[in-house]
Design a protein around this motif. Structure first.
Motif, PDB file in Angstrom:
ATOM      1  N   GLN A  67       2.884 -75.043  26.249  1.00 45.73           N
ATOM      2  CA  GLN A  67       2.931 -74.892  27.943  1.00 45.73           C
ATOM      3  C   GLN A  67       3.187 -73.717  28.294  1.00 45.73           C
ATOM      4  O   GLN A  67       2.483 -73.338  29.524  1.00 45.73           O
ATOM      5  CB  GLN A  67       4.013 -75.264  28.532  1.00 45.73           C
ATOM      6  N   ALA A  68       3.456 -72.901  27.516  1.00 42.06           N
ATOM      7  CA  ALA A  68       3.453 -71.009  28.585  1.00 42.06           C
ATOM      8  C   ALA A  68       2.238 -70.296  28.380  1.00 42.06           C
ATOM      9  O   ALA A  68       1.977 -69.958  29.534  1.00 42.06           O
ATOM     10  CB  ALA A  68       4.592 -70.962  27.175  1.00 42.06           C
ATOM     11  N   GLN A  69       1.740 -71.534  27.404  1.00 46.75           N
ATOM     12  CA  GLN A  69       0.132 -70.322  27.641  1.00 46.75           C
ATOM     13  C   GLN A  69      -0.787 -71.077  29.027  1.00 46.75           C
ATOM     14  O   GLN A  69      -1.703 -70.666  29.253  1.00 46.75           O
ATOM     15  CB  GLN A  69      -1.211 -71.228  26.571  1.00 46.75           C
ATOM     16  N   GLN A  70      -0.334 -72.285  29.240  1.00 42.34           N
ATOM     17  CA  GLN A  70      -1.526 -73.262  30.024  1.00 42.34           C
ATOM     18  C   GLN A  70      -0.609 -72.355  31.617  1.00 42.34           C
ATOM     19  O   GLN A  70      -1.655 -72.338  31.934  1.00 42.34           O
ATOM     20  CB  GLN A  70      -0.799 -74.665  30.882  1.00 42.34           C
ATOM     21  N   VAL A  71       0.362 -72.201  31.738  1.00 39.15           N
ATOM     22  CA  VAL A  71       0.887 -70.953  32.872  1.00 39.15           C
ATOM     23  C   VAL A  71       0.262 -70.199  32.876  1.00 39.15           C
ATOM     24  O   VAL A  71       0.977 -69.138  34.336  1.00 39.15           O
ATOM     25  CB  VAL A  71       2.509 -71.443  32.661  1.00 39.15           C
ATOM     26  N   GLN A  72       0.664 -69.116  32.045  1.00 34.44           N
ATOM     27  CA  GLN A  72       0.060 -67.830  32.295  1.00 34.44           C
ATOM     28  C   GLN A  72      -1.211 -67.283  32.648  1.00 34.44           C
ATOM     29  O   GLN A  72      -2.107 -67.761  31.534  1.00 34.44           O
ATOM     30  CB  GLN A  72      -0.227 -66.700  30.845  1.00 34.44           C
ATOM     31  N   PRO A  73      -1.445 -66.597  33.076  1.00 38.47           N
ATOM     32  CA  PRO A  73      -3.085 -66.429  34.222  1.00 38.47           C
ATOM     33  C   PRO A  73      -4.002 -65.837  32.401  1.00 38.47           C
ATOM     34  O   PRO A  73      -2.832 -65.186  32.089  1.00 38.47           O
ATOM     35  CB  PRO A  73      -2.257 -65.381  35.362  1.00 38.47           C
ATOM     36  N   PRO A  74      -4.288 -65.913  33.324  1.00 36.81           N
ATOM     37  CA  PRO A  74      -5.872 -64.582  31.918  1.00 36.81           C
ATOM     38  C   PRO A  74      -5.606 -63.589  31.858  1.00 36.81           C
ATOM     39  O   PRO A  74      -5.659 -63.196  32.677  1.00 36.81           O
ATOM     40  CB  PRO A  74      -7.291 -65.407  32.425  1.00 36.81           C
ATOM     41  N   ARG A  75      -5.131 -62.880  30.772  1.00 37.20           N
ATOM     42  CA  ARG A  75      -5.603 -62.082  30.694  1.00 37.20           C
ATOM     43  C   ARG A  75      -6.870 -61.463  30.575  1.00 37.20           C
ATOM     44  O   ARG A  75      -7.623 -61.252  29.808  1.00 37.20           O
ATOM     45  CB  ARG A  75      -4.305 -61.115  29.556  1.00 37.20           C
ATOM     46  N   PRO A  76      -6.892 -59.809  31.211  1.00 38.78           N
ATOM     47  CA  PRO A  76      -8.144 -58.636  30.755  1.00 38.78           C
ATOM     48  C   PRO A  76      -8.415 -58.963  28.720  1.00 38.78           C
ATOM     49  O   PRO A  76      -6.948 -58.747  28.353  1.00 38.78           O
ATOM     50  CB  PRO A  76      -7.751 -57.559  31.173  1.00 38.78           C
ATOM     51  N   GLU A  77      -9.579 -58.976  28.885  1.00 39.36           N
ATOM     52  CA  GLU A  77      -9.856 -58.711  27.291  1.00 39.36           C
ATOM     53  C   GLU A  77      -9.337 -57.626  26.603  1.00 39.36           C
ATOM     54  O   GLU A  77      -9.515 -56.054  27.290  1.00 39.36           O
ATOM     55  CB  GLU A  77     -11.377 -58.662  27.649  1.00 39.36           C
ATOM     56  N   GLY A  78      -8.651 -57.822  25.185  1.00 40.62           N
ATOM     57  CA  GLY A  78      -8.179 -56.709  24.546  1.00 40.62           C
ATOM     58  C   GLY A  78      -7.228 -56.623  25.634  1.00 40.62           C
ATOM     59  O   GLY A  78      -6.072 -56.065  24.189  1.00 40.62           O
ATOM     60  N   GLU A  79      -6.520 -57.031  25.932  1.00 39.28           N
ATOM     61  CA  GLU A  79      -5.158 -56.508  26.053  1.00 39.28           C
ATOM     62  C   GLU A  79      -3.801 -58.228  25.782  1.00 39.28           C
ATOM     63  O   GLU A  79      -4.411 -59.073  25.071  1.00 39.28           O
ATOM     64  CB  GLU A  79      -4.212 -57.060  27.680  1.00 39.28           C
ATOM     65  N   ALA A  80      -3.357 -57.537  24.878  1.00 39.34           N
ATOM     66  CA  ALA A  80      -1.457 -58.460  23.606  1.00 39.34           C
ATOM     67  C   ALA A  80      -1.028 -59.182  24.655  1.00 39.34           C
ATOM     68  O   ALA A  80      -0.984 -59.154  25.755  1.00 39.34           O
ATOM     69  CB  ALA A  80      -1.236 -57.470  23.441  1.00 39.34           C
ATOM     70  N   GLU A  81      -1.378 -60.529  23.782  1.00 39.48           N
ATOM     71  CA  GLU A  81      -0.987 -61.843  24.935  1.00 39.48           C
ATOM     72  C   GLU A  81       1.102 -61.612  24.582  1.00 39.48           C
ATOM     73  O   GLU A  81       1.493 -60.532  24.003  1.00 39.48           O
ATOM     74  CB  GLU A  81      -1.009 -62.810  23.269  1.00 39.48           C
ATOM     75  N   ALA A  82       1.597 -61.562  25.973  1.00 43.73           N
ATOM     76  CA  ALA A  82       2.922 -61.970  26.220  1.00 43.73           C
ATOM     77  C   ALA A  82       3.714 -63.159  25.455  1.00 43.73           C
ATOM     78  O   ALA A  82       3.076 -63.745  25.731  1.00 43.73           O
ATOM     79  CB  ALA A  82       2.741 -62.079  28.065  1.00 43.73           C
ATOM     80  N   PRO A  83       4.771 -62.573  25.120  1.00 37.79           N
ATOM     81  CA  PRO A  83       5.555 -63.497  24.696  1.00 37.79           C
ATOM     82  C   PRO A  83       6.167 -64.408  25.974  1.00 37.79           C
ATOM     83  O   PRO A  83       5.948 -64.026  27.248  1.00 37.79           O
ATOM     84  CB  PRO A  83       6.676 -62.670  24.049  1.00 37.79           C
ATOM     85  N   PRO A  84       6.054 -65.977  25.397  1.00 36.81           N
ATOM     86  CA  PRO A  84       6.628 -66.708  26.627  1.00 36.81           C
ATOM     87  C   PRO A  84       8.051 -66.107  27.132  1.00 36.81           C
ATOM     88  O   PRO A  84       8.886 -65.566  26.723  1.00 36.81           O
ATOM     89  CB  PRO A  84       6.614 -68.716  25.890  1.00 36.81           C
ATOM     90  N   ALA A  85       8.477 -66.834  28.698  1.00 36.19           N
ATOM     91  CA  ALA A  85       9.054 -65.873  29.367  1.00 36.19           C
ATOM     92  C   ALA A  85      10.793 -66.257  29.108  1.00 36.19           C
ATOM     93  O   ALA A  85      11.555 -65.676  28.282  1.00 36.19           O
ATOM     94  CB  ALA A  85       9.166 -67.242  30.810  1.00 36.19           C
ATOM     95  N   SER A  86      11.068 -67.992  28.289  1.00 30.99           N
ATOM     96  CA  SER A  86      12.157 -67.926  27.281  1.00 30.99           C
ATOM     97  C   SER A  86      11.057 -68.406  25.862  1.00 30.99           C
ATOM     98  O   SER A  86      10.847 -69.665  26.263  1.00 30.99           O
ATOM     99  CB  SER A  86      12.509 -68.631  27.901  1.00 30.99           C
ATOM    100  N   ASP A  87      11.636 -67.877  24.987  1.00 32.44           N
ATOM    101  CA  ASP A  87      11.328 -68.360  23.712  1.00 32.44           C
ATOM    102  C   ASP A  87      12.595 -69.375  22.877  1.00 32.44           C
ATOM    103  O   ASP A  87      12.874 -70.063  21.691  1.00 32.44           O
ATOM    104  CB  ASP A  87      10.520 -67.438  22.712  1.00 32.44           C
TER     105      ASP A  87
END
Length: 94
Positions: A67-87
């Motif tokens: 669910q958290a991945q579906q909500v996040q906008p696409p990130r530029p290539e090579g940029e690290a994945e941001a953690p979910p707003a609340s884990d």
């Protein structure tokens, strides 16, 4: 009353003696090798329910991550994945 807290990032050993499953929990030491963190003792008769609760927790966690991945906008290539707003979330096993 406060509950004891054990941190474990793995299982070192598991055995069954006299109807009790004993699971030695481990954590990575400074050298990267596992060190015993404590032992979990579960009556074998309770083991199926216990593992079912852990499996349910894992499924809920995976669902929250999707669910958290579906909500996040696409990130530029090579940029690290941001953690979910609340884990953090609460699980109530039955």
């Amino acid at each position: 009353m406060s509950q004891p807290v054990l941190f474990a990032d793995g299982v070192i050993e598991a055995s069954v003696h006299f109807g009790v499953a004993r699971i030695t929990l481990g954590q990575s030491g400074p050298d990267g090798k596992p060190q015993a963190a404590g032992q979990l003792a579960i009556p074998v008769m309770q083991l199926p329910g216990f593992t079912k609760s852990l499996q349910s927790l894992l499924q809920q966690f995976e669902s929250k991550m999707r669910q958290a991945q579906q909500v996040q906008p696409p990130r530029p290539e090579g940029e690290a994945e941001a953690p979910p707003a609340s884990d953090a979330f609460r699980f109530s096993g039955g």
